[in-house]
Motif scaffolding. Structure first.
Motif, mmCIF file in Angstrom:
data_model
loop_
_atom_site.group_PDB
_atom_site.id
_atom_site.type_symbol
_atom_site.label_atom_id
_atom_site.label_comp_id
_atom_site.label_asym_id
_atom_site.label_seq_id
_atom_site.Cartn_x
_atom_site.Cartn_y
_atom_site.Cartn_z
ATOM 1 N N VAL A 125 -39.381 -23.335 39.899
ATOM 2 C CA VAL A 125 -40.095 -24.111 40.910
ATOM 3 C C VAL A 125 -39.877 -23.532 42.311
ATOM 4 O O VAL A 125 -40.826 -23.284 43.057
ATOM 5 C CB VAL A 125 -39.663 -25.593 40.859
ATOM 6 C CG1 VAL A 125 -40.368 -26.391 41.943
ATOM 7 C CG2 VAL A 125 -39.971 -26.182 39.488
ATOM 8 N N GLY A 126 -38.606 -23.311 42.676
ATOM 9 C CA GLY A 126 -38.334 -22.743 43.990
ATOM 10 C C GLY A 126 -38.813 -21.306 44.084
ATOM 11 O O GLY A 126 -39.571 -20.932 44.977
ATOM 12 N N VAL A 127 -38.322 -20.494 43.158
ATOM 13 C CA VAL A 127 -38.706 -19.082 43.046
ATOM 14 C C VAL A 127 -39.134 -18.844 41.613
ATOM 15 O O VAL A 127 -38.382 -19.173 40.692
ATOM 16 C CB VAL A 127 -37.511 -18.155 43.404
ATOM 17 C CG1 VAL A 127 -37.917 -16.699 43.250
ATOM 18 C CG2 VAL A 127 -37.018 -18.437 44.820
ATOM 19 N N PRO A 128 -40.288 -18.262 41.340
ATOM 20 C CA PRO A 128 -41.262 -17.736 42.299
ATOM 21 C C PRO A 128 -42.471 -18.636 42.511
ATOM 22 O O PRO A 128 -43.486 -18.169 42.994
ATOM 23 C CB PRO A 128 -41.692 -16.436 41.622
ATOM 24 C CG PRO A 128 -41.693 -16.780 40.164
ATOM 25 C CD PRO A 128 -40.563 -17.784 39.966
ATOM 26 N N LEU A 129 -42.392 -19.948 42.139
ATOM 27 C CA LEU A 129 -43.583 -20.794 42.232
ATOM 28 C C LEU A 129 -43.981 -21.031 43.687
ATOM 29 O O LEU A 129 -45.131 -20.821 44.066
ATOM 30 C CB LEU A 129 -43.321 -22.120 41.517
ATOM 31 C CG LEU A 129 -44.553 -22.875 41.006
ATOM 32 C CD1 LEU A 129 -45.359 -22.011 40.066
ATOM 33 C CD2 LEU A 129 -44.136 -24.164 40.327
ATOM 34 N N PHE A 130 -43.027 -21.493 44.508
ATOM 35 C CA PHE A 130 -43.319 -21.721 45.918
ATOM 36 C C PHE A 130 -42.961 -20.508 46.773
ATOM 37 O O PHE A 130 -43.748 -20.070 47.609
ATOM 38 C CB PHE A 130 -42.568 -22.964 46.424
ATOM 39 C CG PHE A 130 -43.168 -24.259 45.950
ATOM 40 C CD1 PHE A 130 -44.434 -24.649 46.350
ATOM 41 C CD2 PHE A 130 -42.465 -25.096 45.100
ATOM 42 C CE1 PHE A 130 -44.987 -25.844 45.916
ATOM 43 C CE2 PHE A 130 -43.012 -26.289 44.657
ATOM 44 C CZ PHE A 130 -44.277 -26.666 45.063
ATOM 45 N N VAL A 131 -41.762 -20.009 46.604
ATOM 46 C CA VAL A 131 -41.326 -18.821 47.340
ATOM 47 C C VAL A 131 -41.329 -17.656 46.361
ATOM 48 O O VAL A 131 -40.324 -17.355 45.716
ATOM 49 C CB VAL A 131 -39.926 -19.012 47.952
ATOM 50 C CG1 VAL A 131 -39.528 -17.789 48.768
ATOM 51 C CG2 VAL A 131 -39.901 -20.257 48.829
ATOM 52 N N GLY A 132 -42.465 -17.020 46.230
ATOM 53 C CA GLY A 132 -42.622 -15.929 45.272
ATOM 54 C C GLY A 132 -43.192 -14.697 45.931
ATOM 55 O O GLY A 132 -43.309 -14.623 47.157
ATOM 56 N N PRO A 133 -43.559 -13.705 45.138
ATOM 57 C CA PRO A 133 -44.091 -12.457 45.713
ATOM 58 C C PRO A 133 -45.339 -12.676 46.537
ATOM 59 O O PRO A 133 -45.565 -11.978 47.529
ATOM 60 C CB PRO A 133 -44.368 -11.589 44.477
ATOM 61 C CG PRO A 133 -44.427 -12.537 43.328
ATOM 62 C CD PRO A 133 -43.504 -13.647 43.672
#
Length: 221
Positions: A125-133
């Motif tokens: 959820v945190g990475v990489p859904l919201f803060v992803g590439p």
């Protein structure tokens, strides 16, 4: 100060982060949580989004250069994580993990329960859904295109506004979950898993395309 780049940045960041489309993943991951713990988790995730995107906005190129990592490689790695998470959601494995986690934290306080759940939600959820590439490359790209300090500060405010918007959406996620019901939530989660898998493949293809672009000699084609 030209507001056009700032508006383009806000639109691009909202489209890439897709907080509305990602809600089923968060709802599935926090089903059964106590309301106070859910509020803490939403706050932790919003704060994480804010800090990480600010860091990459101001220092992103330097961080990747320090580790010798290109944006292409970052896209490929993030694509693999999204692909694996999407496959797990389509197969219903994420729901099983949530049930196991709920059993493990049942005797903890709301804050301790939220901290435990937040650590488990960082991936995916945190990475990489919201803060992803996608979001990271977006903030790095627009930071490089900012023509003045005023534009950079305004874009930082856009990131803060996006984090607040995500926090507010996560706060009402329980009501959305009740509206969808167990069957609707399961269907939405599996559909989102399929979309996540496709996005992951797209990230991988984009990264591979950028990596291999300079390997091809146009004269030989």
């Amino acid at each position: 100060m030209d507001k056009t780049p700032i508006l383009h940045f806000a639109a691009a960041l909202f489209a890439i982060m897709n907080p509305l489309g990602n809600l089923p993943v968060y709802i599935q991951a926090t089903t059964g949580e106590r309301p106070a713990a859910q509020r803490y988790v939403a706050l932790f995730l919003a704060a994480f989004i804010l800090v990480m995107l600010w860091v990459f906005f101001w220092f992103g190129n330097s961080i990747l250069d320090f580790f010798g990592v290109s944006l292409s490689a970052f896209r490929i790695a993030g694509g693999i994580l999204l692909l694996l998470s999407g496959i797990g959601m389509v197969r219903g494995q994420e729901g099983k993990k949530v049930g196991q986690m709920a059993d493990q934290v049942g005797e903890q306080s709301e804050l301790e329960e939220a901290e435990h759940r937040f650590r488990n939600l960082l991936i995916p959820v945190g990475v990489p859904l919201f803060v992803g590439p996608g979001s990271i490359s977006t903030v790095i790209l627009f930071a490089g295109q900012a023509g003045s300090w005023g534009e950079r500060i305004a874009m930082s405010a856009v990131i803060a506004g996006m984090a607040v918007a995500v926090w507010l959406l996560l706060l009402v996620s329980e009501r959305i979950g009740r509206l969808l019901g167990p069957m609707g939530l399961d269907i939405a989660t599996r559909l989102m898993g399929l979309i996540l898998a496709a996005i992951g493949v797209q990230f991988m293809l984009s990264g591979l395309g950028e990596v291999t672009l300079n390997w091809i000699d146009p004269a030989k084609l």
